[in-house]
Design an enzyme around this catalytic site. Structure first.
Site, mmCIF file in Angstrom:
data_model
loop_
_atom_site.group_PDB
_atom_site.id
_atom_site.type_symbol
_atom_site.label_atom_id
_atom_site.label_comp_id
_atom_site.label_asym_id
_atom_site.label_seq_id
_atom_site.Cartn_x
_atom_site.Cartn_y
_atom_site.Cartn_z
ATOM 1 N N ASP A 184 0.862 -1.177 0.000
ATOM 2 C CA ASP A 184 0.000 0.000 0.000
ATOM 3 C C ASP A 184 0.900 1.230 0.000
ATOM 4 O O ASP A 184 1.690 1.430 0.940
ATOM 5 C CB ASP A 184 -0.912 0.007 1.232
ATOM 6 C CG ASP A 184 -1.814 1.233 1.266
ATOM 7 O OD1 ASP A 184 -2.641 1.386 0.355
ATOM 8 O OD2 ASP A 184 -1.669 2.054 2.201
ATOM 9 N N GLU A 268 -1.416 -1.563 -5.934
ATOM 10 C CA GLU A 268 -2.573 -0.857 -6.475
ATOM 11 C C GLU A 268 -2.197 -0.110 -7.746
ATOM 12 O O GLU A 268 -1.100 0.457 -7.855
ATOM 13 C CB GLU A 268 -3.121 0.110 -5.428
ATOM 14 C CG GLU A 268 -4.449 0.752 -5.810
ATOM 15 C CD GLU A 268 -5.009 1.624 -4.713
ATOM 16 O OE1 GLU A 268 -6.134 2.114 -4.872
ATOM 17 O OE2 GLU A 268 -4.317 1.819 -3.703
ATOM 18 N N CYS A 321 -11.959 -4.931 6.406
ATOM 19 C CA CYS A 321 -11.346 -5.821 7.383
ATOM 20 C C CYS A 321 -10.718 -7.014 6.657
ATOM 21 O O CYS A 321 -11.428 -7.776 5.988
ATOM 22 C CB CYS A 321 -12.383 -6.303 8.398
ATOM 23 S SG CYS A 321 -11.679 -7.429 9.634
ATOM 24 N N CYS A 324 -12.276 -10.654 8.360
ATOM 25 C CA CYS A 324 -13.615 -11.185 8.089
ATOM 26 C C CYS A 324 -14.177 -10.711 6.753
ATOM 27 O O CYS A 324 -15.239 -11.173 6.336
ATOM 28 C CB CYS A 324 -14.570 -10.803 9.223
ATOM 29 S SG CYS A 324 -14.875 -9.019 9.362
ATOM 30 N N CYS A 340 -12.736 -3.154 13.531
ATOM 31 C CA CYS A 340 -13.816 -3.721 12.731
ATOM 32 C C CYS A 340 -15.079 -3.857 13.574
ATOM 33 O O CYS A 340 -15.045 -4.402 14.688
ATOM 34 C CB CYS A 340 -13.394 -5.071 12.172
ATOM 35 S SG CYS A 340 -14.692 -5.908 11.223
ATOM 36 N N CYS A 343 -16.086 -8.141 13.534
ATOM 37 C CA CYS A 343 -15.321 -9.139 14.285
ATOM 38 C C CYS A 343 -14.542 -8.543 15.444
ATOM 39 O O CYS A 343 -13.979 -9.284 16.253
ATOM 40 C CB CYS A 343 -14.367 -9.879 13.349
ATOM 41 S SG CYS A 343 -13.057 -8.841 12.639
ATOM 42 N N ASP A 350 -2.932 1.470 7.169
ATOM 43 C CA ASP A 350 -2.125 1.132 6.007
ATOM 44 C C ASP A 350 -1.843 -0.367 5.925
ATOM 45 O O ASP A 350 -1.880 -0.956 4.844
ATOM 46 C CB ASP A 350 -0.816 1.917 6.034
ATOM 47 C CG ASP A 350 -1.047 3.414 6.027
ATOM 48 O OD1 ASP A 350 -2.026 3.856 5.393
ATOM 49 O OD2 ASP A 350 -0.258 4.153 6.649
#
Length: 384
Positions: A184, A268, A321, A324, A340, A343, A350
């Site tokens: 990232d 990305e 997340c 999950c 989250c 969960c 990051d």
């Protein structure tokens, strides 16, 4: 095709000859471009390098200074202009432009392979047409094949380089590994990795801004055409070259370590050109070198036999997340960590985005992931 770029130090005679080569190449480029444009406007026909090379032989009789340049360098100019027009017709580039004086700082010599060790010995000897033996710093001593051509260039700081183009793909066979990683990219953190590591940006431009301002201010005050202006212009160029060299050295070390340690890499597909159009972010984005890092990862992945996967530009990764697969609300930039709601896992902003990229780019089909992205959204998760 692979190129080996080496630093070299020409003698005074070689520098004078290279200046003649640069001027002759610029003249031939402009002459050929003018001939092509005129013939197409008048007759609707296209000229190619073969026809222009015959005219170039006649041109040398009326322009004697062209005889002082290497014939292979001038022929290569015609071939490169053919390639430029091919890219234009394929809509990959704009229409070729005329080249201004003092802007051309490179030329390409064809190497005669029939002469063998008389012109090239890897790590020991290189001889170029009209120049003779050249003093090269052999950073690469194990060049596998004899090069097809050599491109001599000089940057704005006055440094000379020779790039040897070889028809080979030097595949490196590193130790086998099953590791995958997601990357990232950001400004406060240059690279956040899915394994929990973070690489801070070095900010080479920002650290040199004070010296650059002083040098550019002195350059602006110097009288045009004077020796002081040339001196200050050279100083500004050397400062910029130093910044670029430090950034490239840092990115090369980072990209090489990433490719060596991982079999699959997910990154990305950022719109770097669009971000550079933002006046508030352009300097920081350029200082980070996102595009250069991606470029290095792309070709080094081929060398090392690795796989580089691109995560779609508009794929949601922040606020998702990785445990999950729940897509949470969008996070403002000031939020660097979050929990989250499904969960209860706590995540670094990051690192979590890098883990999601690893899942989407490298392990599509695992828990919580399908071909279109994450399997469920918050409202679906609550109903389960």
């Amino acid at each position: 095709m692979k190129a080996y770029k080496l630093r070299f130090y020409p003698t005074l005679r070689q520098r004078r000859q290279l200046e003649k080569e640069f001027n002759a190449c610029r003249y031939v480029w402009n002459w050929a471009l003018d001939r092509r444009s005129r013939v197409y406007k008048e007759n609707g026909k296209s000229l190619y390098a073969v026809a222009l090379s015959r005219e170039l032989t006649l041109l040398k009789t009326s322009q004697p200074f062209l005889k002082a340049a290497s014939a292979t360098a001038l022929t290569y100019v015609l071939k490169s202009q053919d390639e430029a027009f091919q890219k234009f017709f394929k809509k990959q580039a704009r229409y070729p432009k005329f080249k201004r004086r003092l802007r051309v700082r490179s030329c390409t010599f064809q190497i005669d392979k029939r002469r063998g060790e008389k012109v090239f010995i890897p790590g020991a000897f290189l001889q170029l047409p009209k120049l003779g033996p050249v003093r090269v710093v052999w950073s690469y001593r194990d060049i596998p094949v004899m090069p097809n051509s050599a491109t001599v260039s000089r940057n704005a700081a006055g440094q000379w380089f020779v790039s040897l183009q070889c028809e080979c793909i030097d595949v490196i066979n590193p130790p086998a590994t099953d590791n995958t990683i997601g990357l990232d990219l950001g400004l406060s953190t240059l690279v956040a990795m899915s394994d929990g590591r973070k690489e801070k940006p070095r900010r080479f431009l920002k650290n040199a801004l004070r010296r650059l301002r002083v040098a550019q201010r002195r350059l602006a005050k110097a009288a045009r055409g004077g020796s002081n202006r040339r001196k200050h212009k050279s100083r500004v160029a050397r400062l910029h070259q130093g910044i670029a060299s430090k950034r490239a050295n840092f990115l090369h070390g980072l990209s090489t370590s990433i490719v060596r340690e991982n079999q699959a890499i997910a990154i990305e597909d950022l719109n770097v050109r669009g971000m550079m159009a933002n006046g508030k972010l352009a300097r920081s984005v350029g200082d980070c070198g996102w595009y250069e890092l991606r470029r290095q990862l792309t070709y080094k992945a081929k060398w090392y036999g690795r796989q580089l996967n691109m995560v779609p530009r508009f794929q949601r990764t922040t606020g998702v997340c990785p445990d999950c697969g729940t897509v949470g609300s969008r996070l403002p930039l000031r939020v660097r960590s979050w929990t989250c709601g499904h969960c209860g896992s706590a995540h670094d902003r990051d690192i979590a985005a890098a883990r999601v990229m690893d899942l989407i780019g490298n392990t599509v089909g695992s828990t919580g992931i399908d071909a279109c992205g994450l399997a469920h959204k918050p409202e679906e998760a609550v109903s389960e």
